[in-house]
Scaffold this motif. Structure first.
Motif, PDB file in Angstrom:
ATOM      1  N   SER A 154     -37.975 -13.401   3.472  1.00  0.00           N
ATOM      2  CA  SER A 154     -37.420 -13.414   2.112  1.00  0.00           C
ATOM      3  C   SER A 154     -36.467 -14.586   1.937  1.00  0.00           C
ATOM      4  O   SER A 154     -36.402 -15.190   0.866  1.00  0.00           O
ATOM      5  CB  SER A 154     -36.710 -12.097   1.814  1.00  0.00           C
ATOM      6  OG  SER A 154     -35.674 -11.910   2.752  1.00  0.00           O
ATOM      7  N   SER A 212     -38.600 -17.634   1.396  1.00  0.00           N
ATOM      8  CA  SER A 212     -39.183 -17.740   0.047  1.00  0.00           C
ATOM      9  C   SER A 212     -38.139 -18.207  -0.943  1.00  0.00           C
ATOM     10  O   SER A 212     -38.425 -18.986  -1.837  1.00  0.00           O
ATOM     11  CB  SER A 212     -39.755 -16.423  -0.469  1.00  0.00           C
ATOM     12  OG  SER A 212     -40.138 -15.601   0.565  1.00  0.00           O
ATOM     13  N   GLN A 213     -36.906 -17.728  -0.785  1.00  0.00           N
ATOM     14  CA  GLN A 213     -35.825 -18.199  -1.678  1.00  0.00           C
ATOM     15  C   GLN A 213     -35.640 -19.692  -1.527  1.00  0.00           C
ATOM     16  O   GLN A 213     -35.440 -20.413  -2.495  1.00  0.00           O
ATOM     17  CB  GLN A 213     -34.511 -17.562  -1.264  1.00  0.00           C
ATOM     18  CG  GLN A 213     -34.119 -16.390  -2.115  1.00  0.00           C
ATOM     19  CD  GLN A 213     -32.895 -15.706  -1.513  1.00  0.00           C
ATOM     20  OE1 GLN A 213     -32.188 -16.277  -0.681  1.00  0.00           O
ATOM     21  NE2 GLN A 213     -32.677 -14.485  -1.927  1.00  0.00           N
ATOM     22  N   ASN A 247     -32.732  -5.083   4.819  1.00  0.00           N
ATOM     23  CA  ASN A 247     -34.171  -4.799   4.698  1.00  0.00           C
ATOM     24  C   ASN A 247     -34.598  -3.468   5.311  1.00  0.00           C
ATOM     25  O   ASN A 247     -35.562  -2.855   4.858  1.00  0.00           O
ATOM     26  CB  ASN A 247     -35.000  -5.933   5.323  1.00  0.00           C
ATOM     27  CG  ASN A 247     -34.651  -6.191   6.781  1.00  0.00           C
ATOM     28  OD1 ASN A 247     -33.515  -5.987   7.207  1.00  0.00           O
ATOM     29  ND2 ASN A 247     -35.623  -6.629   7.542  1.00  0.00           N
ATOM     30  N   ARG A 293     -27.304 -12.653   3.694  1.00  0.00           N
ATOM     31  CA  ARG A 293     -28.084 -11.417   3.589  1.00  0.00           C
ATOM     32  C   ARG A 293     -27.840 -10.479   4.777  1.00  0.00           C
ATOM     33  O   ARG A 293     -27.926  -9.270   4.644  1.00  0.00           O
ATOM     34  CB  ARG A 293     -29.574 -11.804   3.515  1.00  0.00           C
ATOM     35  CG  ARG A 293     -30.440 -10.738   2.916  1.00  0.00           C
ATOM     36  CD  ARG A 293     -31.769 -11.301   2.447  1.00  0.00           C
ATOM     37  NE  ARG A 293     -32.846 -10.327   2.549  1.00  0.00           N
ATOM     38  CZ  ARG A 293     -33.029  -9.312   1.710  1.00  0.00           C
ATOM     39  NH1 ARG A 293     -32.206  -9.135   0.713  1.00  0.00           N
ATOM     40  NH2 ARG A 293     -34.046  -8.471   1.881  1.00  0.00           N
ATOM     41  N   ALA A 338     -39.839  -9.565   6.802  1.00  0.00           N
ATOM     42  CA  ALA A 338     -39.193  -9.980   5.550  1.00  0.00           C
ATOM     43  C   ALA A 338     -37.752 -10.416   5.761  1.00  0.00           C
ATOM     44  O   ALA A 338     -37.162 -11.053   4.886  1.00  0.00           O
ATOM     45  CB  ALA A 338     -39.249  -8.841   4.533  1.00  0.00           C
ATOM     46  N   ARG A 364     -45.766 -18.646   6.961  1.00  0.00           N
ATOM     47  CA  ARG A 364     -45.226 -19.048   5.660  1.00  0.00           C
ATOM     48  C   ARG A 364     -45.380 -20.564   5.559  1.00  0.00           C
ATOM     49  O   ARG A 364     -45.396 -21.244   6.573  1.00  0.00           O
ATOM     50  CB  ARG A 364     -43.740 -18.725   5.549  1.00  0.00           C
ATOM     51  CG  ARG A 364     -43.393 -17.248   5.571  1.00  0.00           C
ATOM     52  CD  ARG A 364     -43.683 -16.587   4.221  1.00  0.00           C
ATOM     53  NE  ARG A 364     -43.181 -15.218   4.177  1.00  0.00           N
ATOM     54  CZ  ARG A 364     -43.784 -14.163   4.730  1.00  0.00           C
ATOM     55  NH1 ARG A 364     -44.908 -14.312   5.380  1.00  0.00           N
ATOM     56  NH2 ARG A 364     -43.258 -12.959   4.627  1.00  0.00           N
TER      57      ARG A 364
END
Ligand SMILES: C=C(O[C@@H]1C=C(C(=O)O)C=C[C@H]1O)C(=O)O
Length: 450
Positions: free
Chosen positions: A442, A445-446, A329, A227, A438, A209
């Motif tokens: 994830s 990415s946020q 996830n 999360r 992920a 990433r």
């Protein structure tokens, strides 16, 4: 700096419990990690309640004494005993922090990704901050300087929000052709399925990433906690300016508390492709419980854990059928395993006996580890290795460092694997690793587009 001690040279340690709460005690532990990592080794661990433990946040900065190198953890018990003898009244709430690479013997000659991380370490930080609810404990340890001086040094680092940016660190992904990752992983699975000469092997793969701005570290740790509240959230930067190993793991390797040892078999995964509690996820979990491939893969882990504990002289107990562990996830098959501790073995013996379980390596263990080293094509480093803390009475908690990545300014390298058996389908296993990647992916990415 770290000093490498053997049991035969137990120099006394000096320590201090500051009686006034310093100003930084009001700050978020994640923010303190961010400030502290620019000045030395930094270790953050947020653990959920469970296995007899309250939830807590721990920060360790600097290194006052280190037991590093091959066998550091397995042979630490006599060294720690000597330390206790030579340093009277060491506080019981002092913590040793530790990690071990998945395969400490892996030949790093052609893969420098993990060059900043010694393969095994058990150490006492200079500054320890422990938070349980509203209660904060601060302890300072010093090897040679007066502890008050060590404390002042960390105070000045932590009181300043403008920590110097780290020097450009080793680009985590520079030496790898990640484009080959899909081909190598699926070929490895297909090759194994064509000739399943082991019961199970766990193959992993990586993904990259883009880099995240330096100051985003506290937000990443917070995002992981939001999360994955049931996971242990960890971050480790071994020295000033080194990359940060970060993740949110659902897997306890071993915990020892109140004369009870806890561990778990966690293997067998469904993506569910939908939110926990949705009808679609529930159906996927029912299919997972009924899947012979996943039950087989899971039982390798239960059986190995039980026999490793029996070899230590323990009497392990576990249920007959796995339960479901639900994460944002993925969902897993889980069998908690417990055993009363006996004077014959301790937490570090259990850790040494259990790692690596077939949840991250395979069965038989040695052949699976060899197969991984030959075919996976990269150094797993700390991914899938034990990471945790222990007090001087030998109670503590170690996790399997999963759902993780190595963050540097130039990019993040993510790691994930899947248990392969004769029934595996290469693309299904690839997709499973995607869902595991992920976990951190994830949140990153946020953070890239907050
Ligand atoms: C290997 C990983 O996870 C492990 C493998 C699992 C599986 O194969 O089903 C499930 C949980 C973990 O023990 C990973 O997250 O990278």
């Amino acid at each position: 700096m770290a000093n490498h001690l053997s049991a035969s040279s137990p120099a006394p340690l000096r320590w201090l419990r500051p009686d006034v709460q310093p100003s930084f005690a009001l700050l978020d532990t994640r923010e303190l990690f961010e400030r502290g990592r620019h000045a030395g080794r930094a270790f953050f661990l947020r653990t959920p309640a469970g296995e007899g433990w309250e939830s807590e946040e721990l920060l360790g900065l600097g290194c006052a004494r280190e037991y590093a190198g091959p066998g550091a953890l397995a042979s630490a018990a006599p060294a720690l005993q000597a330390l206790r003898q030579h340093t009277p009244a060491l506080p019981q709430d002092l913590r040793l922090l530790a990690w071990t690479a998945f395969d400490p013997t892996y030949d790093r000659t052609h893969d420098t990704t993990w060059a900043d991380f010694t393969p095994q370490s058990l150490y006492l930080p200079e500054l320890l901050v422990l938070r349980r609810g509203d209660h904060t404990t601060i302890l300072v340890c010093a090897a040679s300087e007066p502890p008050q001086q060590v404390f002042q040094r960390w105070l000045s680092v932590l009181d300043s929000p403008h920590s110097a940016p780290p020097p450009a660190s080793t680009p985590a992904s520079s030496s790898f052709a990640l484009a080959d990752e899909h081909r190598r992983f699926t070929e490895n699975v297909a090759h194994f399925v064509a000739n399943p000469d082991l019961g199970k092997v766990v193959f992993a793969r990586r993904d990259a990433r883009p880099g995240v701005a330096d100051a985003r570290m506290p937000a990443i740790l917070d995002g992981l906690h939001q999360r994955y509240p049931e996971c242990a959230i960890y971050a480790l930067s071994p020295r000033h300016g080194a990359p940060v190993f970060v993740g949110a793991t659902p897997e306890t390797l071993v915990s020892a508390r109140d004369a009870q040892l806890h561990t778990m078999a966690l293997a067998g995964t469904t993506r569910g492709r939908s939110a926990p509690d949705s009808p679609e996820r529930r159906a996927a979990e029912a299919a997972l419980l009924a899947s012979p491939k996943d039950r087989d893969e899971h039982h390798f882990v239960v059986d190995m854990i039980a026999s490793a504990l029996r070899e230590l002289g323990a009497e392990p107990h576990h249920g007959d059928a796995p339960q479901i562990k639900v994460l944002a996830n993925v969902s897993h098959l889980e069998t908690p395993v417990h055993a009363p501790l006996t004077p014959a073995f301790g937490l570090l013996d259990a850790l040494d006996a259990l790692h690596p379980t077939p949840a991250v390596c395979g069965q038989p263990r040695d052949q699976a580890r060899q197969r991984i080293a030959q075919r996976e094509g990269f150094d797993r480093g700390l991914y899938a290795g034990p990471l945790g803390t222990m007090n001087l009475a030998g109670e503590g908690r170690f996790f399997v460092a999963l759902r993780c990545g190595l963050l540097s300014q130039s990019g993040t390298l993510l790691f994930a694997g899947a248990g392969i058996t004769a029934e595996s389908d290469p693309q299904v296993e690839w997709d499973e690793t995607g869902a595991k990647l992920a976990a951190l992916g994830s949140v990153l990415s946020q953070e890239a587009h907050p």
